[in-house]
Design an enzyme around this catalytic site. Structure first.
Site, PDB file in Angstrom:
ATOM      1  N   LYS A 143     -12.695 -78.616  -9.558  1.00  0.00           N
ATOM      2  CA  LYS A 143     -13.008 -79.633  -8.537  1.00  0.00           C
ATOM      3  C   LYS A 143     -13.700 -79.021  -7.320  1.00  0.00           C
ATOM      4  CE  LYS A 143     -10.372 -82.908  -5.678  1.00  0.00           C
ATOM      5  NZ  LYS A 143      -9.001 -83.351  -5.326  1.00  0.00           N
ATOM      6  N   LEU A 144     -13.639 -77.712  -7.211  1.00  0.00           N
ATOM      7  CA  LEU A 144     -14.146 -76.985  -6.031  1.00  0.00           C
ATOM      8  C   LEU A 144     -13.477 -77.481  -4.757  1.00  0.00           C
ATOM      9  CD1 LEU A 144     -17.963 -76.605  -6.911  1.00  0.00           C
ATOM     10  CD2 LEU A 144     -16.081 -74.999  -7.337  1.00  0.00           C
ATOM     11  N   THR A 167      -2.481 -82.868  -8.244  1.00  0.00           N
ATOM     12  CA  THR A 167      -3.173 -81.914  -9.137  1.00  0.00           C
ATOM     13  C   THR A 167      -2.207 -81.229 -10.091  1.00  0.00           C
ATOM     14  OG1 THR A 167      -5.024 -81.502  -7.673  1.00  0.00           O
ATOM     15  CG2 THR A 167      -4.421 -79.711  -9.153  1.00  0.00           C
ATOM     16  N   THR A 173       4.188 -69.868 -12.532  1.00  0.00           N
ATOM     17  CA  THR A 173       4.600 -68.892 -11.518  1.00  0.00           C
ATOM     18  C   THR A 173       6.097 -68.592 -11.631  1.00  0.00           C
ATOM     19  OG1 THR A 173       4.997 -68.740  -9.130  1.00  0.00           O
ATOM     20  CG2 THR A 173       4.742 -70.926  -9.996  1.00  0.00           C
ATOM     21  N   ASP A 174       6.500 -67.433 -11.134  1.00  0.00           N
ATOM     22  CA  ASP A 174       7.931 -67.096 -11.077  1.00  0.00           C
ATOM     23  C   ASP A 174       8.660 -67.940 -10.029  1.00  0.00           C
ATOM     24  OD1 ASP A 174       6.803 -65.902  -8.831  1.00  0.00           O
ATOM     25  OD2 ASP A 174       7.683 -63.923  -9.167  1.00  0.00           O
ATOM     26  N   GLU A 175       7.881 -68.633  -9.160  1.00  0.00           N
ATOM     27  CA  GLU A 175       8.526 -69.367  -8.064  1.00  0.00           C
ATOM     28  C   GLU A 175       9.344 -70.558  -8.556  1.00  0.00           C
ATOM     29  OE1 GLU A 175       6.150 -69.736  -4.527  1.00  0.00           O
ATOM     30  OE2 GLU A 175       4.885 -68.058  -5.131  1.00  0.00           O
ATOM     31  N   TYR A 208       5.385 -76.637  -3.592  1.00  0.00           N
ATOM     32  CA  TYR A 208       4.517 -75.956  -4.570  1.00  0.00           C
ATOM     33  C   TYR A 208       5.312 -75.614  -5.829  1.00  0.00           C
ATOM     34  CZ  TYR A 208       2.290 -71.992  -6.936  1.00  0.00           C
ATOM     35  OH  TYR A 208       1.783 -71.141  -7.884  1.00  0.00           O
ATOM     36  N   SER A 237       6.315 -78.600  -7.862  1.00  0.00           N
ATOM     37  CA  SER A 237       5.224 -79.227  -8.629  1.00  0.00           C
ATOM     38  C   SER A 237       4.871 -78.368  -9.848  1.00  0.00           C
ATOM     39  CB  SER A 237       3.998 -79.465  -7.743  1.00  0.00           C
ATOM     40  OG  SER A 237       3.413 -78.230  -7.340  1.00  0.00           O
ATOM     41  N   LYS A 238       4.947 -77.055  -9.721  1.00  0.00           N
ATOM     42  CA  LYS A 238       4.674 -76.187 -10.881  1.00  0.00           C
ATOM     43  C   LYS A 238       5.812 -76.326 -11.905  1.00  0.00           C
ATOM     44  CE  LYS A 238       1.730 -73.626 -11.430  1.00  0.00           C
ATOM     45  NZ  LYS A 238       0.362 -73.780 -11.997  1.00  0.00           N
TER      46      LYS A 238
HETATM   47  P1  NAD Z   1      -6.559 -70.732  -6.311  1.00  0.00           P
HETATM   48  O1  NAD Z   1      -6.016 -71.660  -5.286  1.00  0.00           O
HETATM   49  O2  NAD Z   1      -7.306 -69.520  -5.898  1.00  0.00           O
HETATM   50  O3  NAD Z   1      -7.544 -71.541  -7.282  1.00  0.00           O
HETATM   51  C1  NAD Z   1      -7.252 -72.815  -7.776  1.00  0.00           C
HETATM   52  C2  NAD Z   1      -8.519 -73.380  -8.409  1.00  0.00           C
HETATM   53  O4  NAD Z   1      -8.218 -74.675  -8.947  1.00  0.00           O
HETATM   54  C3  NAD Z   1      -9.670 -73.577  -7.404  1.00  0.00           C
HETATM   55  O5  NAD Z   1     -10.878 -73.154  -7.975  1.00  0.00           O
HETATM   56  C4  NAD Z   1      -9.678 -75.088  -7.165  1.00  0.00           C
HETATM   57  O6  NAD Z   1     -10.956 -75.587  -6.829  1.00  0.00           O
HETATM   58  C5  NAD Z   1      -9.209 -75.595  -8.520  1.00  0.00           C
HETATM   59  N1  NAD Z   1      -8.606 -76.927  -8.433  1.00  0.00           N
HETATM   60  C6  NAD Z   1      -7.651 -77.330  -7.550  1.00  0.00           C
HETATM   61  N2  NAD Z   1      -7.372 -78.641  -7.754  1.00  0.00           N
HETATM   62  C7  NAD Z   1      -8.150 -79.049  -8.804  1.00  0.00           C
HETATM   63  C8  NAD Z   1      -8.312 -80.285  -9.483  1.00  0.00           C
HETATM   64  N3  NAD Z   1      -7.618 -81.376  -9.136  1.00  0.00           N
HETATM   65  N4  NAD Z   1      -9.191 -80.336 -10.507  1.00  0.00           N
HETATM   66  C9  NAD Z   1      -9.912 -79.249 -10.866  1.00  0.00           C
HETATM   67  N5  NAD Z   1      -9.818 -78.064 -10.242  1.00  0.00           N
HETATM   68  C10 NAD Z   1      -8.938 -77.963  -9.226  1.00  0.00           C
HETATM   69  O7  NAD Z   1      -5.336 -70.382  -7.255  1.00  0.00           O
HETATM   70  P2  NAD Z   1      -4.979 -69.028  -8.010  1.00  0.00           P
HETATM   71  O8  NAD Z   1      -4.270 -68.142  -7.076  1.00  0.00           O
HETATM   72  O9  NAD Z   1      -6.176 -68.551  -8.727  1.00  0.00           O
HETATM   73  O10 NAD Z   1      -3.905 -69.571  -9.057  1.00  0.00           O
HETATM   74  C11 NAD Z   1      -4.318 -70.029 -10.343  1.00  0.00           C
HETATM   75  C12 NAD Z   1      -3.099 -70.471 -11.121  1.00  0.00           C
HETATM   76  O11 NAD Z   1      -2.191 -69.383 -11.243  1.00  0.00           O
HETATM   77  C13 NAD Z   1      -2.302 -71.588 -10.462  1.00  0.00           C
HETATM   78  O12 NAD Z   1      -1.869 -72.471 -11.476  1.00  0.00           O
HETATM   79  C14 NAD Z   1      -1.118 -70.895  -9.810  1.00  0.00           C
HETATM   80  O13 NAD Z   1       0.001 -71.747  -9.738  1.00  0.00           O
HETATM   81  C15 NAD Z   1      -0.897 -69.768 -10.797  1.00  0.00           C
HETATM   82  N6  NAD Z   1      -0.278 -68.547 -10.239  1.00  0.00           N
HETATM   83  C16 NAD Z   1      -0.812 -67.966  -9.135  1.00  0.00           C
HETATM   84  C17 NAD Z   1      -0.256 -66.789  -8.637  1.00  0.00           C
HETATM   85  C18 NAD Z   1      -0.843 -66.088  -7.421  1.00  0.00           C
HETATM   86  O14 NAD Z   1      -0.252 -65.131  -6.937  1.00  0.00           O
HETATM   87  N7  NAD Z   1      -2.003 -66.502  -6.924  1.00  0.00           N
HETATM   88  C19 NAD Z   1       0.861 -66.230  -9.260  1.00  0.00           C
HETATM   89  C20 NAD Z   1       1.388 -66.858 -10.407  1.00  0.00           C
HETATM   90  C21 NAD Z   1       0.797 -68.014 -10.882  1.00  0.00           C
HETATM   91  P1  TYD Z   2       2.183 -65.570  -0.240  1.00  0.00           P
HETATM   92  O1  TYD Z   2       1.076 -64.589  -0.384  1.00  0.00           O
HETATM   93  O2  TYD Z   2       1.935 -66.863   0.450  1.00  0.00           O
HETATM   94  O3  TYD Z   2       2.762 -65.789  -1.703  1.00  0.00           O
HETATM   95  P2  TYD Z   2       4.119 -66.568  -2.173  1.00  0.00           P
HETATM   96  O4  TYD Z   2       4.719 -67.280  -1.051  1.00  0.00           O
HETATM   97  O5  TYD Z   2       3.533 -67.496  -3.193  1.00  0.00           O
HETATM   98  O6  TYD Z   2       4.987 -65.495  -2.757  1.00  0.00           O
HETATM   99  O7  TYD Z   2       3.384 -64.845   0.509  1.00  0.00           O
HETATM  100  C1  TYD Z   2       3.915 -63.636   0.018  1.00  0.00           C
HETATM  101  C2  TYD Z   2       5.033 -63.202   0.945  1.00  0.00           C
HETATM  102  O8  TYD Z   2       4.458 -62.881   2.214  1.00  0.00           O
HETATM  103  C3  TYD Z   2       6.045 -64.301   1.205  1.00  0.00           C
HETATM  104  O9  TYD Z   2       7.316 -63.700   1.371  1.00  0.00           O
HETATM  105  C4  TYD Z   2       5.593 -64.900   2.520  1.00  0.00           C
HETATM  106  C5  TYD Z   2       4.996 -63.711   3.253  1.00  0.00           C
HETATM  107  N1  TYD Z   2       3.879 -64.000   4.182  1.00  0.00           N
HETATM  108  C6  TYD Z   2       3.930 -63.494   5.484  1.00  0.00           C
HETATM  109  O10 TYD Z   2       4.886 -62.804   5.880  1.00  0.00           O
HETATM  110  N2  TYD Z   2       2.885 -63.778   6.310  1.00  0.00           N
HETATM  111  C7  TYD Z   2       1.823 -64.534   5.936  1.00  0.00           C
HETATM  112  O11 TYD Z   2       0.904 -64.772   6.765  1.00  0.00           O
HETATM  113  C8  TYD Z   2       1.781 -65.032   4.589  1.00  0.00           C
HETATM  114  C9  TYD Z   2       0.636 -65.869   4.131  1.00  0.00           C
HETATM  115  C10 TYD Z   2       2.840 -64.728   3.749  1.00  0.00           C
END
Ligand code: NAD
Ligand code: TYD
Length: 340
Positions: free
Chosen positions: A34-35, A98, A123-125, A150, A153-154
């Site tokens: 969706k960007l 989403t 996610t582990d969350e 978050y 929803s996951k």
């Molecule tokens: P991100 O936020 O960087 O990217 C999300 C992407 O999804 C974006 O390109 C956005 O445009 C697209 N998107 C959002 N809503 C949409 C919609 N309605 N339709 C189509 N596209 C849509 O996320 P990320 O960090 O790359 O995470 C990717 C996946 O991995 C997610 O499902 C997240 O829950 C999971 N995940 C992330 C982490 C992490 O540390 N980032 C860890 C474990 C799991």
């Molecule tokens: P984050 O990168 O948002 O990942 P998640 O909450 O999905 O694990 O945060 C990682 C850890 O860092 C979390 O304990 C929250 C903390 N955090 C800060 O202390 N300062 C910040 O500005 C952010 C974004 C996160």
């Protein structure tokens, strides 16, 4: 093989597309995205003309667009999501839309298109929070206990995915991964935010006492784990993905970044804590290691070094992202500390 990657313009999705194209030259990838603020086609600029890659600009909640994009696809790799906990606290509605509704639309389309595999990235969350120093870790049998919008929803999406396998026989797999970092990460998560702030000579906001613990996985290792599940994973199974690293607090992690960037500890700013902040995540990844032979290949220090260099060498990429939308979010999130 033809794959549909959802959310491929985001952080992990774009790293996965690069990884897959490099290592599976005969496969075709359709990326539906969706960007949103987190989606960025610059992440895919170098492959935009690759004949095996195509982009569909659409919302996964749109059944017609998804139906078209999934035509002829064998494997769906579902990354698309709203992914930032702090944004989910400020406004949960897009997370519900989403992450839950979008997943259900995709599952219906995958069922109709008779895909051979629907792989859901989670996610582990979803498992909630562990106590500091309890020695406990999450595994595939840990009960769900999501504590942020978050994570909730996951968790709902994970349940839907499993229900489509049990009820309709959709061939699904799920991975629940630790926190990722690496190139292309939007500068709102701890590591990408800290590095980019320090490169701008700004301070790093550390929530609460900074003694929260996450398991930090380099994004390429996550991509390799997904590959292992797509190639060798069993239908209906869940695999947890995490590192072999000793546990590290946010504060210690930020100190490593300060060192890599040559900054004093005065660049740490303790700020108001996140509501409902999960104290500790830790993953027991024995299942994926023993059953699928996956292991992380990067140490935390190696991967932090690579990541810091990437942000140093790609300042145009992240500076463009710190525009008005980012400033508005930053102001809302960090309030009086927004000018750090
Ligand atoms: P991100 O936020 O960087 O990217 C999300 C992407 O999804 C974006 O390109 C956005 O445009 C697209 N998107 C959002 N809503 C949409 C919609 N309605 N339709 C189509 N596209 C849509 O996320 P990320 O960090 O790359 O995470 C990717 C996946 O991995 C997610 O499902 C997240 O829950 C999971 N995940 C992330 C982490 C992490 O540390 N980032 C860890 C474990 C799991
Ligand atoms: P984050 O990168 O948002 O990942 P998640 O909450 O999905 O694990 O945060 C990682 C850890 O860092 C979390 O304990 C929250 C903390 N955090 C800060 O202390 N300062 C910040 O500005 C952010 C974004 C996160």
């Amino acid at each position: 093989m033809k794959l549909l990657v959802t959310g491929g313009a985001g952080f992990i999705g774009s790293n996965f597309i690069h990884y897959w194209i490099k290592n599976h030259k005969d496969d075709e990838i359709v990326n539906i995205d969706k960007l949103t603020y987190a989606g960025n086609l610059e992440n895919l600029k170098d492959i935009e003309n690759n004949p095996n890659y195509s982009f569909v600009h659409a919302d996964i909640c749109d059944p017609e667009a998804v139906k078209k994009a999934i035509s002829g696809v064998e494997t769906v790799v579902h990354f698309a999501a709203e992914s930032h906990v702090d944004r989910s606290i400020l406004d949960p509605s897009s997370f519900v839309k989403t992450n839950i509704l979008g997943t259900q639309v995709l599952l219906d389309a995958a069922l109709n298109a008779k895909v051979k595999r629907f792989h859901h990235i989670s996610t582990d969350e979803v498992f909630g929070a562990l106590e500091l120093d309890s020695g406990e870790k999450f595994n595939q049998d840990t009960p769900y206990n999501p504590r942020s919008p978050y994570a909730a929803s996951k968790a709902a999406a994970d349940h839907l995915v499993r229900s489509y396998q049990i009820t309709y026989g959709l061939p699904v797999t799920i991975t629940n991964c630790a926190d990722n970092f690496g190139p292309n990460q939007y500068p709102e998560k701890l590591i990408s935010l800290a590095i980019t702030n320090l490169l701008e000579d700004k301070k790093v906001p550390v929530y609460g006492d900074g003694l929260y613990v996450r398991d930090w996985l380099y994004v390429e290792d996550h991509c390799r784990a997904i590959e292992a599940v797509l190639e060798k994973g069993k239908i209906g199974e869940t695999y947890l993905i995490g590192t072999n690293e000793p546990e590290i607090s946010n504060l210690e992690l930020v100190k490593k970044l300060l060192k890599l960037l040559g900054k004093e500890e005065s660049y740490i700013e303790f700020v108001k804590d996140r509501p409902g902040h999960d104290r500790r995540y830790a993953i027991d990844a024995t299942k994926i290691k023993t059953e699928l032979g996956w292991e992380p290949t990067y140490s935390l220090d190696q991967a932090l070094d690579i990541t810091v260099k990437w942000y140093q060498n790609n300042q145009d990429w992240w500076k463009k992202l710190k525009g008005q939308e980012y400033k508005d979010f930053y102001q809302k999130q960090y309030g009086k500390n927004a000018n750090l």
